[in-house]
Write an enzyme that holds these catalytic residues in place. Sequence first.
Site, PDB file in Angstrom:
ATOM      1  CB  ALA A 165      -0.497   8.055  -4.036  1.00 44.25           C
ATOM      2  CG  ASP A 166       0.067   4.059  -7.680  1.00 46.82           C
ATOM      3  OD1 ASP A 166       0.036   3.344  -6.669  1.00 46.82           O
ATOM      4  OD2 ASP A 166      -0.876   4.147  -8.475  1.00 46.82           O
ATOM      5  CB  ILE A 167       4.885   8.493  -9.080  1.00 39.94           C
ATOM      6  CG1 ILE A 167       4.208   8.078 -10.397  1.00 39.94           C
ATOM      7  CG2 ILE A 167       6.284   9.039  -9.371  1.00 39.94           C
ATOM      8  CD1 ILE A 167       3.885   9.236 -11.314  1.00 39.94           C
TER       9      ILE A 167
END
Length: 408
Positions: free
Chosen positions: A179-181
Amino acid sequence: MEPQPPPLPLPLPLPLPLEGITVVAVEQAVAAPFATRQLADLGARVIKVERVDGGDFARGYDTAAGGLASHFVWCNRGKESVALDLKDPRGLDAVRRLIAGADVFVQNLARGAAARLGLDAATLCAAHPWLIAVDISGYGLSGPYADKRAYDMLVQCEAGLVSVTGTAAQPVKAGIPAADIAAAMYAFSGVLAALVRRGTTGRGGPVEVAMLDALAEWMGHPLHHAMHGGTPPARTGLAHAVIAPYDGYPTGDGGRVLLSVQNDREWRRLAEQVLERPELAHDPAYATNAARVEHRDRTDELVATALAGFGAEEAVARLEAAGIACALLRDVADVAEHPQLAARDRWREVSSPVGPLRALLPPITLPGGEAARMGPVPALGEQTEAVLRAVGMTDDEIAALRRDGVSA
């Protein structure tokens, strides 16, 4: 249409595409830092504003990278670290001075924090029409989830990624912060798009990226399968829900090889050249993909029995010779020594407070241009004094900030 004159020749190598762009980031963890690292790799000057008391909390995740945190090393090379207390008016004023001379501002503070400081995109772009200001949030700036805490694993759950990852018996999260990436890469591409627009209009503007939106987009295949087909695809581990054989199979030396048979011609080659069972090529129980899926257990047993007689490298060689798509199932230590990465010279060393560290070249390659700028990993506040001096602060003012704990 009038003929256009040829473009003026440019010196080679071409400069990095973001040379001359200044980015100020009030960032933490992964989503914003990974986005701004991409900008730094492409030539932008990135000034990272960190907390005085420990900095970006990702600095404290672990000590695996020679005493530094692996997340921080990964996401923060090539940046200048400025440590300021934004709760002190003098620290906030310093950040505003930095933003006034910047092209891009990026923040992923907790919900509401940027607005309370006057560092939200809407406020900044109203004051600086040329500025591109990026708000990265977990769930967006409005709606019932706007104030919900958002960590990578939680967003993986909310976006449904966990529901389609794992085995039939057990859903699992992705082993990387997906999700961060996802949010980072949309923030990165959003900045690039906004820079292009500014080049034609002279105006910047806000860019909004939510982790949930980014990962929900990446859920495209299972999401559309469920919405339009009525059922979500089953969790199948390494296997494929509708293709067989397609899985990871153990080899005689303890390795594991993943192979994929995409059509019945490939099955015939597999049966004849690898399984050494030519009669299976036309056996009605295996001759078509539908039959192989129906008899998946027996199909997998045939493949597993054959590959168990080879070492992993030999199994791959036989599969390649037969024209069967395959791969070794590598662990992360294997990837660090991957022969393809080595052959293509993808590794470099970057400086850090603990000495040189290996790092991969960024995936974007620009032939004919300058090499990616893989600058040092900064110590906390390493460039504070130099950066503040460059925006007009006197040595006495800088000394007072340090004395009062407003800077580090």
